[in-house]
Structures are given as C-alpha cells and as structure tokens.
Design a protein around this motif. Structure first.
Motif, short mmCIF file in Angstrom:
data_model
loop_
_atom_site.label_atom_id
_atom_site.label_comp_id
_atom_site.label_asym_id
_atom_site.label_seq_id
_atom_site.Cartn_x
_atom_site.Cartn_y
_atom_site.Cartn_z
N GLY A 164 1.09 -1.09 0.46
CA GLY A 164 -0.15 0.27 0.10
C GLY A 164 0.71 1.24 -0.07
O GLY A 164 0.59 2.58 -0.83
N GLU A 165 1.88 1.07 0.56
CA GLU A 165 2.75 2.66 0.96
C GLU A 165 3.43 2.54 -0.52
O GLU A 165 3.80 3.79 -0.72
CB GLU A 165 4.08 2.42 2.24
N LEU A 166 3.71 1.66 -1.43
CA LEU A 166 4.30 2.06 -2.63
C LEU A 166 2.94 2.43 -3.30
O LEU A 166 3.37 3.62 -4.75
CB LEU A 166 4.72 0.46 -3.14
N SER A 167 1.35 2.33 -3.75
CA SER A 167 0.32 2.80 -3.98
C SER A 167 0.61 4.42 -3.80
O SER A 167 0.05 4.81 -4.37
CB SER A 167 -0.97 2.10 -3.84
N ASP A 168 1.28 4.59 -2.30
CA ASP A 168 0.62 6.15 -1.83
C ASP A 168 1.87 6.86 -2.37
O ASP A 168 1.76 7.62 -2.57
CB ASP A 168 0.98 5.97 -0.05
N ALA A 169 2.65 6.14 -2.55
CA ALA A 169 3.80 7.43 -3.06
C ALA A 169 3.54 6.78 -5.03
O ALA A 169 3.70 8.81 -4.90
CB ALA A 169 5.27 6.56 -3.07
N ALA A 170 3.02 6.60 -5.55
CA ALA A 170 2.49 6.47 -6.56
C ALA A 170 1.58 7.70 -6.55
O ALA A 170 1.52 9.16 -7.75
CB ALA A 170 1.71 5.02 -7.52
N SER A 171 0.68 7.59 -5.78
CA SER A 171 -0.85 8.56 -5.35
C SER A 171 0.16 9.94 -5.68
O SER A 171 0.26 11.37 -5.75
CB SER A 171 -1.07 8.49 -4.39
N ALA A 172 1.56 10.30 -4.68
CA ALA A 172 1.57 11.45 -4.40
C ALA A 172 2.81 11.98 -5.69
O ALA A 172 2.30 13.06 -5.38
CB ALA A 172 2.85 11.21 -3.08
N LEU A 173 3.52 11.06 -5.92
CA LEU A 173 4.18 11.37 -7.40
C LEU A 173 3.10 12.22 -8.20
O LEU A 173 3.35 12.94 -9.26
CB LEU A 173 5.01 10.30 -8.22
N ASP A 174 2.26 11.35 -8.52
CA ASP A 174 0.89 11.93 -9.38
C ASP A 174 0.64 12.97 -9.56
O ASP A 174 -0.15 14.48 -10.02
CB ASP A 174 -0.53 10.93 -9.15
N TYR A 175 0.11 13.53 -7.75
CA TYR A 175 0.02 14.50 -7.11
C TYR A 175 0.62 15.60 -7.48
O TYR A 175 0.19 16.90 -8.41
CB TYR A 175 -0.29 14.88 -5.80
N LEU A 176 1.85 15.88 -7.47
CA LEU A 176 3.42 16.68 -7.75
C LEU A 176 3.11 17.08 -9.14
O LEU A 176 3.11 18.49 -9.66
CB LEU A 176 4.24 16.07 -7.71
N GLN A 177 3.44 15.86 -9.43
CA GLN A 177 3.05 16.14 -11.53
C GLN A 177 1.92 16.97 -11.86
O GLN A 177 1.99 17.89 -12.72
CB GLN A 177 3.51 14.36 -11.98
N SER A 178 0.88 16.60 -11.23
CA SER A 178 -0.42 17.39 -12.24
C SER A 178 -0.54 18.97 -11.52
O SER A 178 -0.93 19.74 -12.13
CB SER A 178 -1.57 16.56 -10.99
N MET A 179 0.48 19.45 -10.80
CA MET A 179 0.47 20.79 -10.53
C MET A 179 2.39 20.92 -10.99
O MET A 179 2.09 22.39 -11.23
CB MET A 179 0.84 20.79 -9.44
#
Length: 217
Positions: free
Chosen positions: A80-95
């Motif tokens: 799940g932590e790997l999925s969290d990191a992927a979501s964080a990267l998505d968020y960072l990239q979206s901005m």
C-alpha cells in the motif's frame, strides 16, 4: 511551507509541499522510513533531504504514508505504501506538468519504496537511496534498474550493514546504460546523527547538481 492533503488509495494523505517560482522547475518526492518504527515525513534525514532538494531549485513534496500522522489507512507491508508514493507523485506532477526532471529520494524503508516506484514510473530521471535496507528487503526487482542514481550509507550502520549495501550496488553496477554512484560516510550510523548529517546532505547535493548540469548541456 504549505501543508497539503491529497487523495491516496486509502483516503487522504498528508504532506508538505514546497514549490519553486519557475514553472518548469524539476520535481522531487521524498519518502520516509518505516512507519512501524517511528518513521514520519518529519524524520531528520527526510526533512534535510527535502530542504536540500528545494535549495537546488526543485519543487519538493514529502508526505506521510498511510496510517502515519493525519494520513488515513493503516500499514500495508510496503504494498500500500508503494501505491501511496505513486499517488503522491501523481499529485506532484498534476501541479507541475511543465517539469522536465523528476527525482525520487528515500531513506531506509523509503529507499526500498522509492526504488520500486522507479521501476513503475519511467519518467523518473534520477534517484537517491539513503541507507537502503538491503539486508531486510529484496531488491532483486531492479532488473534492470531503469535510471542512474546515488546510493549513500554510513560505514557504521548497524541497521542496514554496509556489506549488504555494497553487494546491492555491485549488482546494480553490472547493468548497462545506467550509472550507479555509491558513497559511504565514514563513521556514520543508519540515521546520520550529527556531525554526519551535513556530510551526507553535502554528498547528495553534489551528486544531484552534477547530474542536473550534465542534463542541461
């Protein structure tokens, strides 16, 4: 530095986001050590890495994995932590969709998660792995390792013995097309307690600056 809440796979995730004025600034995500052993985004190594990257001109995000601080969910063995990191990267990239460079830096458990993220996300152009616990986790998924990076550890690390880190680096170095740099901080333990923190951060900064200079030529 603004506190941010962004969506993760198990609910909201809490982070600290530190943007640059330049719209095409490189981006970096910083991953913290093991949640079950007191690891949070405010860990000293993570905090210092965050500011080092920001000082070098990166827009930076660090965050708490699920179940840590105000992040929802509960510890999930790294999956799940790997999925969290992927979501964080998505968020960072979206901005920051104009960014040309994307880096991931992780400490201890965060280094293990960071290396897995690297395998999933071809847009990551560089990595920094601080004290990777090669004795506790299997890193054989790095076949081949998709991008060049720095592995840094202390010679007096009792949590993740230097011999295991060196064995991991030697294995990665056999792969063609990428360059794995390895630096050891003489006398430092796993957490780079003073006076070693400064040495480690200075090594990381020197490495990242060299890489950025090479790519901008």
């Amino acid at each position: 530095m603004p506190e941010v809440i962004f969506p993760g796979p198990e609910g909201r995730l809490e982070g600290r986001y530190h943007p640059q004025k330049e719209r095409d600034a490189p981006i970096a995500i910083i991953l913290h050590p093991h949640p079950q052993f007191g690891g949070t985004m405010n860990n000293k190594v993570v905090y210092n890495l965050h500011y080092a990257f920001h000082k070098m001109g990166f827009t930076v995000l660090r965050f708490n994995f699920r179940g840590v601080g105000r992040s929802q969910g509960e510890y999930d063995q790294g999956i799940g932590e790997l999925s969290d990191a992927a979501s964080a990267l998505d968020y960072l990239q979206s901005m920051n969709n104009n960014s040309k460079h994307c880096w991931v830096a992780g400490f201890s458990f965060g280094a293990w998660i960071g290396m897995q993220l690297l395998m999933r996300r071809p847009e990551i152009t560089g990595f920094v792995s601080v004290s990777p616990p090669a004795n506790m986790y299997d890193f054989s998924f790095l076949a081949p390792c998709p991008s060049s990076g720095l592995v840094i550890n202390g010679t007096a690390d009792k949590v993740a013995p230097p011999s295991d880190t060196t064995a991991l680096v030697n294995k990665l170095k056999e792969q063609k097309g990428i360059t794995i740099s390895h630096e050891e901080v003489e006398g430092a333990g796993h957490f780079f307690e003073e006076p070693y923190m400064e040495t480690m951060i200075s090594s990381v900064s020197g490495y990242v600056k060299r890489r950025l200079t090479e790519t901008s030529r």
